[in-house]
Design a protein around this motif. Structure first.
Motif, mmCIF file in Angstrom:
data_model
loop_
_atom_site.group_PDB
_atom_site.id
_atom_site.type_symbol
_atom_site.label_atom_id
_atom_site.label_comp_id
_atom_site.label_asym_id
_atom_site.label_seq_id
_atom_site.Cartn_x
_atom_site.Cartn_y
_atom_site.Cartn_z
ATOM 1 N N LYS A 116 -3.850 0.513 7.787
ATOM 2 C CA LYS A 116 -4.260 1.391 6.921
ATOM 3 C C LYS A 116 -3.953 2.817 7.625
ATOM 4 C CE LYS A 116 -8.937 2.424 7.068
ATOM 5 N NZ LYS A 116 -10.288 2.683 6.798
ATOM 6 N N ALA A 117 -2.749 4.112 7.448
ATOM 7 C CA ALA A 117 -2.269 4.831 8.204
ATOM 8 C C ALA A 117 -3.413 6.327 8.281
ATOM 9 C CB ALA A 117 -0.949 5.383 6.822
ATOM 10 N N GLY A 148 2.051 11.553 8.019
ATOM 11 C CA GLY A 148 0.740 11.737 7.854
ATOM 12 C C GLY A 148 0.353 13.119 6.822
ATOM 13 N N LYS A 149 1.535 13.423 6.444
ATOM 14 C CA LYS A 149 1.711 14.713 5.812
ATOM 15 C C LYS A 149 1.693 14.588 4.798
ATOM 16 C CE LYS A 149 6.559 15.639 5.509
ATOM 17 N NZ LYS A 149 7.749 16.662 5.845
ATOM 18 N N ASP A 150 1.686 13.498 4.273
ATOM 19 C CA ASP A 150 1.646 12.775 2.484
ATOM 20 C C ASP A 150 1.748 11.709 2.555
ATOM 21 O OD1 ASP A 150 1.824 12.342 0.440
ATOM 22 O OD2 ASP A 150 3.902 13.396 -0.457
ATOM 23 N N THR A 151 0.635 10.874 2.699
ATOM 24 C CA THR A 151 0.273 9.469 2.666
ATOM 25 C C THR A 151 0.680 9.239 1.377
ATOM 26 O OG1 THR A 151 -2.392 10.444 2.611
ATOM 27 C CG2 THR A 151 -1.113 9.066 5.445
ATOM 28 N N ASP A 171 7.487 6.199 -3.128
ATOM 29 C CA ASP A 171 6.536 6.542 -3.763
ATOM 30 C C ASP A 171 5.423 5.411 -4.090
ATOM 31 O OD1 ASP A 171 4.278 7.938 -4.807
ATOM 32 O OD2 ASP A 171 5.281 9.256 -6.282
ATOM 33 N N LEU A 172 4.332 5.629 -2.864
ATOM 34 C CA LEU A 172 3.806 4.742 -3.244
ATOM 35 C C LEU A 172 2.534 4.119 -3.869
ATOM 36 C CD1 LEU A 172 2.533 4.582 0.453
ATOM 37 C CD2 LEU A 172 4.216 3.072 -0.805
ATOM 38 N N GLY A 173 2.579 5.069 -4.960
ATOM 39 C CA GLY A 173 1.048 4.974 -6.157
ATOM 40 C C GLY A 173 -0.296 4.763 -5.628
ATOM 41 N N PHE A 174 -0.666 5.096 -4.759
ATOM 42 C CA PHE A 174 -1.631 5.500 -3.410
ATOM 43 C C PHE A 174 -1.519 6.226 -2.549
ATOM 44 C CE2 PHE A 174 0.087 1.062 -2.414
ATOM 45 C CZ PHE A 174 0.231 1.097 -0.926
ATOM 46 N N ASP A 175 -2.834 6.482 -1.836
ATOM 47 C CA ASP A 175 -3.094 6.794 -0.677
ATOM 48 C C ASP A 175 -2.679 5.984 0.355
ATOM 49 O OD1 ASP A 175 -3.611 8.629 1.715
ATOM 50 O OD2 ASP A 175 -4.745 9.799 0.281
ATOM 51 N N ALA A 176 -1.975 6.383 1.321
ATOM 52 C CA ALA A 176 -2.227 4.925 2.546
ATOM 53 C C ALA A 176 -3.265 5.443 2.922
ATOM 54 C CB ALA A 176 -1.259 5.347 3.531
ATOM 55 N N ALA A 245 -5.094 5.179 13.240
ATOM 56 C CA ALA A 245 -4.515 3.839 12.394
ATOM 57 C C ALA A 245 -4.556 3.124 12.674
ATOM 58 C CB ALA A 245 -2.921 4.359 12.860
ATOM 59 N N TYR A 246 -4.865 2.339 11.407
ATOM 60 C CA TYR A 246 -5.982 1.047 11.833
ATOM 61 C C TYR A 246 -4.758 -0.390 11.254
ATOM 62 C CZ TYR A 246 -9.676 3.255 12.055
ATOM 63 O OH TYR A 246 -10.284 4.194 12.458
ATOM 64 N N TYR A 247 -5.148 -1.250 11.962
ATOM 65 C CA TYR A 247 -3.861 -2.503 11.900
ATOM 66 C C TYR A 247 -4.930 -4.144 11.391
ATOM 67 C CZ TYR A 247 0.145 0.982 13.138
ATOM 68 O OH TYR A 247 1.482 1.687 12.728
ATOM 69 N N ASP A 248 -4.716 -4.460 10.962
ATOM 70 C CA ASP A 248 -5.095 -5.347 10.272
ATOM 71 C C ASP A 248 -4.786 -6.610 11.174
ATOM 72 O OD1 ASP A 248 -6.754 -7.511 9.506
ATOM 73 O OD2 ASP A 248 -6.543 -7.114 7.431
ATOM 74 N N TRP A 249 -3.700 -7.103 10.390
ATOM 75 C CA TRP A 249 -2.659 -8.343 11.521
ATOM 76 C C TRP A 249 -1.445 -7.967 10.799
ATOM 77 C CZ3 TRP A 249 0.661 -8.805 7.026
ATOM 78 C CH2 TRP A 249 0.252 -9.662 6.545
ATOM 79 N N ILE A 250 -0.526 -8.206 12.340
ATOM 80 C CA ILE A 250 0.919 -8.480 12.197
ATOM 81 C C ILE A 250 1.682 -9.839 12.234
ATOM 82 C CG2 ILE A 250 3.068 -7.703 13.708
ATOM 83 C CD1 ILE A 250 1.423 -5.777 15.004
#
Length: 256
Positions: A116-117, A148-151, A171-176, A245-250
């Motif tokens: 999650k950015a 961060g200027k366009d997530t 273009d992701l199609g969602f807000d990261a 910024a959040y990371y769940d797993w790698i």
């Protein structure tokens, strides 16, 4: 006599094959270098990862790395950007943030993370591989970056022998910045393929410049642009509170 000649021919062929294998392996990265892993990010894992601490990158970075800016809670790792103790305790930078990287390099395969950015002009949330500039490496890199200027967008890039210029904006199609999503790239000798939530979004085949060949450390970080990088990131203004910024797993899966 015929028997010994046959043995000699076979031995000569085996030695030639071995010499060819050694020659190829000396000039090519080991495709399966690095074992598969899934890092759940429940806490620090010093056996596989290190946390950058007490130093900063070049003029493009507005942050110094501090281990205290890495947080773990309920199976989530947060990289926190703030101005506590800066610049004197932030390697001379105006802000502090965190960076996490594997202790060994990984070759061809799939690199992925659930992220999650961070949102805000001037910020970069990343997942990438970096071979480093040590002797014998070519300073190769493969990038996933969310500015961060366009997530709602993700930027892909790669560097070979330190040469980049292969950026593509997706273009992701969602807000990261609103929720976790899966981001990945698959690296092979013939291509790099980027994925979002399992969907192929971009492919590079070397048509715009040679693909990387050197195994790299798997890395994540959060940083603010400074100096020349502000042309790309935008100018960061600290909002008066920490940003994360959040990371769940790698994960890493070597090529078969």
């Amino acid at each position: 006599m015929t028997k010994w000649m046959s043995i000699r021919v076979k031995m000569t062929a085996l030695l030639a094959a071995a010499a060819l294998l050694i020659s190829v392996s000396a000039t090519q990265p080991i495709q399966a270098q690095g074992a598969a892993f899934t890092e759940p990010l429940n806490g620090p894992n010093p056996g596989m990862f290190y946390t950058s601490d007490g130093w900063g990158n070049g003029v493009d970075f507005g942050v110094g790395w501090k281990a205290s800016n890495q947080e773990f809670s309920n199976g989530i790792m947060a990289l926190r950007l703030d101005n506590v103790g800066c610049p004197s305790n932030c390697s001379g930078k105006p802000y502090a943030s965190a960076e996490y990287a594997t202790t060994q390099k990984y070759g061809y395969g799939r690199v992925e993370a659930r992220i999650k950015a961070a949102k805000g002009t001037g910020l970069v949330t990343s997942l990438f591989t970096y071979s480093g500039a040590a002797p014998g490496t070519s300073n190769d890199e493969i990038d996933i970056e969310i500015l961060g200027k366009d997530t709602t967008k993700m930027e892909t890039n790669y560097f070979t022998n330190g040469v980049g210029g292969h950026s593509t904006v997706i273009d992701l199609g969602f807000d990261a910045s609103l929720d976790f999503h899966d981001y990945a790239f698959e690296w092979s000798p013939t291509s790099i393929k980027w994925y979002v939530d399992g969907r192929l979004v971009h492919t590079e085949t070397g048509s715009r410049g040679p693909l990387p060949t050197s195994p790299g450390y798997i890395m994540v970080n959060l940083w603010s642009g400074a100096g020349p990088a502000e042309i790309w990131t935008g100018k960061f203004t600290y909002p008066g509170h920490p940003i994360r910024a959040y990371y769940d797993w790698i994960k890493f899966t070597p090529a078969s």
